[in-house]
Design a protein around this motif. Structure first.
Motif, PDB file in Angstrom:
ATOM      1  N   PHE A 257       0.834  -1.200   0.000  1.00  0.00           N
ATOM      2  CA  PHE A 257       0.000   0.000   0.000  1.00  0.00           C
ATOM      3  C   PHE A 257       0.868   1.248   0.000  1.00  0.00           C
ATOM      4  CE2 PHE A 257      -1.820   3.495   2.433  1.00  0.00           C
ATOM      5  CZ  PHE A 257      -2.979   3.753   1.713  1.00  0.00           C
ATOM      6  N   VAL A 258       1.871   1.265   0.879  1.00  0.00           N
ATOM      7  CA  VAL A 258       2.721   2.453   1.001  1.00  0.00           C
ATOM      8  C   VAL A 258       3.495   2.712  -0.291  1.00  0.00           C
ATOM      9  CG1 VAL A 258       4.683   3.445   2.219  1.00  0.00           C
ATOM     10  CG2 VAL A 258       2.880   2.277   3.510  1.00  0.00           C
ATOM     11  N   ALA A 259       4.037   1.629  -0.880  1.00  0.00           N
ATOM     12  CA  ALA A 259       4.797   1.791  -2.129  1.00  0.00           C
ATOM     13  C   ALA A 259       3.905   2.322  -3.242  1.00  0.00           C
ATOM     14  CB  ALA A 259       5.418   0.451  -2.530  1.00  0.00           C
ATOM     15  N   PHE A 260       2.689   1.779  -3.324  1.00  0.00           N
ATOM     16  CA  PHE A 260       1.758   2.196  -4.363  1.00  0.00           C
ATOM     17  C   PHE A 260       1.291   3.633  -4.122  1.00  0.00           C
ATOM     18  CE2 PHE A 260      -2.677   2.513  -5.925  1.00  0.00           C
ATOM     19  CZ  PHE A 260      -2.418   2.398  -7.277  1.00  0.00           C
ATOM     20  N   ARG A 261       0.946   3.945  -2.876  1.00  0.00           N
ATOM     21  CA  ARG A 261       0.478   5.285  -2.533  1.00  0.00           C
ATOM     22  C   ARG A 261       1.531   6.329  -2.882  1.00  0.00           C
ATOM     23  NH1 ARG A 261       0.568   6.768   3.615  1.00  0.00           N
ATOM     24  NH2 ARG A 261       2.758   6.935   2.966  1.00  0.00           N
ATOM     25  N   ASP A 262       2.778   6.044  -2.532  1.00  0.00           N
ATOM     26  CA  ASP A 262       3.840   7.026  -2.768  1.00  0.00           C
ATOM     27  C   ASP A 262       4.091   7.236  -4.261  1.00  0.00           C
ATOM     28  OD1 ASP A 262       3.935   7.254  -0.080  1.00  0.00           O
ATOM     29  OD2 ASP A 262       5.875   6.249   0.190  1.00  0.00           O
ATOM     30  N   ALA A 263       4.028   6.141  -5.040  1.00  0.00           N
ATOM     31  CA  ALA A 263       4.229   6.265  -6.485  1.00  0.00           C
ATOM     32  C   ALA A 263       3.078   7.056  -7.103  1.00  0.00           C
ATOM     33  CB  ALA A 263       4.339   4.882  -7.124  1.00  0.00           C
ATOM     34  N   LEU A 264       1.873   6.771  -6.624  1.00  0.00           N
ATOM     35  CA  LEU A 264       0.687   7.472  -7.119  1.00  0.00           C
ATOM     36  C   LEU A 264       0.781   8.957  -6.797  1.00  0.00           C
ATOM     37  CD1 LEU A 264      -2.106   6.884  -8.382  1.00  0.00           C
ATOM     38  CD2 LEU A 264      -2.988   6.635  -6.056  1.00  0.00           C
ATOM     39  N   LEU A 265       1.194   9.272  -5.576  1.00  0.00           N
ATOM     40  CA  LEU A 265       1.311  10.676  -5.179  1.00  0.00           C
ATOM     41  C   LEU A 265       2.346  11.395  -6.042  1.00  0.00           C
ATOM     42  CD1 LEU A 265       0.479  12.974  -3.302  1.00  0.00           C
ATOM     43  CD2 LEU A 265       2.248  12.221  -1.701  1.00  0.00           C
ATOM     44  N   ALA A 266       3.453  10.699  -6.326  1.00  0.00           N
ATOM     45  CA  ALA A 266       4.490  11.324  -7.159  1.00  0.00           C
ATOM     46  C   ALA A 266       3.937  11.692  -8.538  1.00  0.00           C
ATOM     47  CB  ALA A 266       5.693  10.388  -7.290  1.00  0.00           C
ATOM     48  N   VAL A 267       3.143  10.792  -9.121  1.00  0.00           N
ATOM     49  CA  VAL A 267       2.541  11.074 -10.436  1.00  0.00           C
ATOM     50  C   VAL A 267       1.555  12.238 -10.309  1.00  0.00           C
ATOM     51  CG1 VAL A 267       0.992  10.161 -12.211  1.00  0.00           C
ATOM     52  CG2 VAL A 267       2.909   8.772 -11.383  1.00  0.00           C
ATOM     53  N   ALA A 268       0.704  12.188  -9.300  1.00  0.00           N
ATOM     54  CA  ALA A 268      -0.313  13.240  -9.135  1.00  0.00           C
ATOM     55  C   ALA A 268       0.346  14.598  -8.887  1.00  0.00           C
ATOM     56  CB  ALA A 268      -1.258  12.885  -7.984  1.00  0.00           C
ATOM     57  N   GLN A 269       1.414  14.611  -8.081  1.00  0.00           N
ATOM     58  CA  GLN A 269       2.092  15.888  -7.812  1.00  0.00           C
ATOM     59  C   GLN A 269       2.779  16.431  -9.061  1.00  0.00           C
ATOM     60  OE1 GLN A 269       4.599  15.262  -4.348  1.00  0.00           O
ATOM     61  NE2 GLN A 269       2.969  15.956  -2.969  1.00  0.00           N
ATOM     62  N   THR A 270       3.387  15.549  -9.843  1.00  0.00           N
ATOM     63  CA  THR A 270       4.018  16.009 -11.087  1.00  0.00           C
ATOM     64  C   THR A 270       2.977  16.639 -12.004  1.00  0.00           C
ATOM     65  OG1 THR A 270       5.672  14.271 -10.909  1.00  0.00           O
ATOM     66  CG2 THR A 270       5.399  15.283 -13.071  1.00  0.00           C
ATOM     67  N   LEU A 271       1.805  15.998 -12.094  1.00  0.00           N
ATOM     68  CA  LEU A 271       0.740  16.527 -12.959  1.00  0.00           C
ATOM     69  C   LEU A 271       0.197  17.853 -12.423  1.00  0.00           C
ATOM     70  CD1 LEU A 271      -1.244  13.235 -13.688  1.00  0.00           C
ATOM     71  CD2 LEU A 271       0.213  14.513 -15.280  1.00  0.00           C
ATOM     72  N   ALA A 272       0.028  17.945 -11.113  1.00  0.00           N
ATOM     73  CA  ALA A 272      -0.506  19.183 -10.523  1.00  0.00           C
ATOM     74  C   ALA A 272       0.503  20.321 -10.673  1.00  0.00           C
ATOM     75  CB  ALA A 272      -0.851  18.959  -9.042  1.00  0.00           C
ATOM     76  N   GLN A 273       1.774  20.010 -10.419  1.00  0.00           N
ATOM     77  CA  GLN A 273       2.812  21.037 -10.565  1.00  0.00           C
ATOM     78  C   GLN A 273       2.950  21.477 -12.013  1.00  0.00           C
ATOM     79  OE1 GLN A 273       6.346  19.488  -8.694  1.00  0.00           O
ATOM     80  NE2 GLN A 273       5.328  19.283  -6.705  1.00  0.00           N
ATOM     81  N   ALA A 274       2.688  20.553 -12.943  1.00  0.00           N
ATOM     82  CA  ALA A 274       2.772  20.918 -14.363  1.00  0.00           C
ATOM     83  C   ALA A 274       1.747  22.001 -14.692  1.00  0.00           C
ATOM     84  CB  ALA A 274       2.551  19.685 -15.234  1.00  0.00           C
ATOM     85  N   ILE A 275       0.587  21.939 -14.042  1.00  0.00           N
ATOM     86  CA  ILE A 275      -0.450  22.965 -14.260  1.00  0.00           C
ATOM     87  C   ILE A 275       0.069  24.325 -13.808  1.00  0.00           C
ATOM     88  CG2 ILE A 275      -2.720  23.742 -13.425  1.00  0.00           C
ATOM     89  CD1 ILE A 275      -3.601  20.779 -13.525  1.00  0.00           C
ATOM     90  N   ILE A 276       0.798  24.349 -12.698  1.00  0.00           N
ATOM     91  CA  ILE A 276       1.351  25.620 -12.197  1.00  0.00           C
ATOM     92  C   ILE A 276       2.503  26.092 -13.088  1.00  0.00           C
ATOM     93  CG2 ILE A 276       2.565  26.692 -10.259  1.00  0.00           C
ATOM     94  CD1 ILE A 276      -0.477  26.159  -9.909  1.00  0.00           C
ATOM     95  N   ARG A 277       3.363  25.172 -13.501  1.00  0.00           N
ATOM     96  CA  ARG A 277       4.480  25.564 -14.396  1.00  0.00           C
ATOM     97  C   ARG A 277       3.944  26.191 -15.669  1.00  0.00           C
ATOM     98  NH1 ARG A 277       9.069  23.656 -12.331  1.00  0.00           N
ATOM     99  NH2 ARG A 277       8.943  21.923 -10.847  1.00  0.00           N
ATOM    100  N   ASP A 278       2.734  25.753 -16.071  1.00  0.00           N
ATOM    101  CA  ASP A 278       2.090  26.272 -17.278  1.00  0.00           C
ATOM    102  C   ASP A 278       0.967  27.232 -16.891  1.00  0.00           C
ATOM    103  OD1 ASP A 278       1.458  26.625 -19.915  1.00  0.00           O
ATOM    104  OD2 ASP A 278       0.475  24.678 -20.173  1.00  0.00           O
TER     105      ASP A 278
END
Lengths: 409, 409
Positions: A257-278
């Motif tokens: 669960f922890v490994a999956f949650r952390d990987a998922l969060l990394a993807v979600a944060q990259t996508l959210a930050q991409a919105i701010i970068r743009d």
């Protein structure tokens, strides 16, 4: 131009077994634009979503909530750009329903197994017929490899497409997580985001999936702001096809669960930050860390007060360390019993303020040095607890005004 | 240029018996600038104030609260522009205190009978010595006729000085109410405003005066926003010298009370609206009426959601009837049980939205016609109660960014 947003490399976007994507041109707003996306999900996929809390939520958001409430076995998503189908009343609901009906017919599933999404201008009737007519082309285009094209298809005022992908070992199996997002303005998600779609082939229980949708949204899409405007159409969808063959992730105390949650969060944060970068007109990417709070909510309140302030955002645009404006924003954030004498404000690695005033060690030169950078971190240490939260935002430039004064024309 | 802000006509500003104003040059920020104002009040004057709720409130605001709490017999006010003395810690308090001490010495009163005010840049040490040195000149300049000069002395990024004056009959006596204000950016007052001073020669009980300070602030200075930033220095001061000789206004059910309250509100609203007309970069003056609410608070919340939205404010700058953005803001205002199906949105005399969507009668031409005007009223009818509130704001232009990117340089 987006701030440090790497150009999309399609070869870095891992396909997710069980997910196919097809794009077509409906000409919703711009003739010839590839503006319709269909995602087909393999049987047995599980889907969870979080949506805008805006009371004027769009017709497709209302249908998504309804369909996810009725049954869990979603089989397709359909997204158009160019029109938000928001502020369109009962007629808007009927038009969104017509698109679900048509796609369900083509795919031989039930209309309630389809989730519809729209993004673009508000208060205009959605040209549903054009979208219905484009569905056969989108279906003919379906392929597991079309993530980059899908990211492009859902853009509105975005300058660049946004996607992220990651693989992680779960119980001896390689699990893939790939997602796309869009958004540049009307960005102040509340429980959700503009449009974010993240798919994985992991096997995850429905309860854990729904919980992770909220948990990762709160730490990614719900931690960004461009202009403080919470959109009518924000949607964040998490898809788990189960094709990776791992043992179902259902126990929240497990290492899986922890490994999956952390990987998922990394993807979600990259996508959210991409919105701010743009972010519309952005020239700077700002990270606001608030530490030492009594609660996550109060840290978030302080972070958002800073991240929303037009005065702070214009000062960052000017690379002007007019840092009194940060103190001002902390002071009016909704934390009732804040003690300004004990908190610290840091700009990058420079202590700016402590004991209710400017730090004795601070010099204008230090502030100038940090303000020149394209990526700037503001850290507020509240020194009254152990909670922390991070908010990401961009600066406020002439181009933000230009983009939004011109958007409809 | 300010939006329909008439040029100040000193002959229209009635002196208030018991109030003298003197201006001098301390060179706080700009050499030669007349940047210090002293107001001397006759013995027996009553004073009430409301101040910013910002936790990083400025040192002079803290002293004002203290002095007003200790004794009611305030005899002088001293205001400087060019430096806010905010975010300055204990040292800032000592500097504000030194100015009070010096002025009290010159006027032969107690330091606690002096109220200090500062406005300008935050986080910089206040050059108190310069201000102390300028006090004799300001005192030498004291005269009942210097209201227009005073309005000019307290400006920061204001393009034009702001003042208002009115006379009303109270119990057979002519009562005068005259006030000045300043402010153009960092405007989202919370319980107070930037700087507003209103004086009257009416005789008013202390209890009524304090109540009216809050009541009129809520309907004037606390109903405006330029950028959503609540300043560290907001102060609204109400002075009643009692020199008019009317019977004391102490009964809130009397006709005298109502006549005085309404005249006072008219002056306060004119001053508050002047701040919006001179809002940083403003090209449009917007009135947001919210009617038919269950409470004044919910009407205000909807009004402020619209008035704060950068997306709406840029659309008004562009004269673009992109009215879906208004629905969006209503939808994310903090009114929990809002029914979007029953409310109406009007732009000037044009019905824009009803039944959750665009009104059938609405045409783009109608919207365009209203959007061309320099003064635009948005009316939201919530249709669920009998309360109403009004918020005033301005549009968001290139010049707002320019002014705030350049402010310190």
């Amino acid at each position: 131009m987006p701030v440090n947003l790497p150009e999309l490399d399609p070869s870095q976007l891992h396909p997710v077994a069980g997910v196919e994507l097809g794009i077509a041109s409906a000409g919703v707003k711009t003739p010839g634009r590839r503006d319709v996306l269909v995602m087909r999900l393999a049987e047995g996929s599980r889907v969870a979503g979080v949506f805008t809390l805006n009371k004027f939520c769009a017709a497709p958001v209302r249908l998504c909530r309804e369909h996810l409430g009725v049954r869990g076995d979603i089989r397709a998503l359909v997204v158009n750009t160019g029109n938000a189908n928001a502020g369109t009343g009962l007629d808007g609901l009927a038009r969104a329903q017509r698109i679900c009906d048509a796609l369900a017919g083509h795919l031989a599933v039930q209309p309630q197994q389809v989730l519809p999404f729209s993004t673009g201008v508000i208060l205009e009737p959605l040209p549903a017929d054009k979208i219905v007519d484009a569905l056969p082309d989108a279906i003919a285009d379906l392929a597991p490899t079309h993530w980059a094209e899908a990211a492009r298809a859902i853009m509105t005022t975005d300058v660049a497409p946004k996607a992220a992908s990651r693989q992680v070992q779960i119980g001896g199996k390689t699990v893939t997580i790939t997602g796309i997002s869009k958004g540049a303005g009307m960005i102040h998600p509340n429980m959700a985001t503009m449009l974010g779609y993240v798919a994985t082939d992991a096997t995850v229980s429905q309860a854990v999936l729904q919980k992770l949708a909220k948990w990762t949204a709160d730490r990614s899409f719900n931690s960004i702001t461009v202009d403080g405007d919470t959109s009518t159409n924000d949607s964040y969808i998490l898809i788990a096809t189960g094709a990776a063959g791992n043992a179902e992730i259902a126990d929240e105390t497990s290492a899986d669960f922890v490994a999956f949650r952390d990987a998922l969060l990394a993807v979600a944060q990259t996508l959210a930050q991409a919105i701010i970068r743009d972010g519309e007109g952005a020239t700077k990417f700002m990270t606001v860390n608030v530490e030492g709070g009594k609660s996550w909510d109060e840290c978030k309140a302080v972070g958002y007060a800073i991240a929303r302030s037009p005065l702070i955002k214009t000062a960052f645009f000017a690379s002007d360390p007019n840092l009194g404006r940060i103190l001002c924003a902390i002071g009016y954030s909704a934390v009732d019993d804040l003690d300004v004498e004990t908190l610290e404000v840091w700009l990058g690695d420079v202590l700016v303020a402590e004991k209710g005033g400017r730090a004795a060690s601070y010099t204008e030169e230090q502030g100038q040095r940090v303000m020149q950078q394209a990526e700037i971190t503001v850290t507020v240490k509240l020194n009254r607890g152990s909670e922390a939260a991070t908010v990401w935002t961009c600066d406020f430039s002439y181009d933000y005004v230009k983009i939004n004064a011109d958007y409809r024309s």
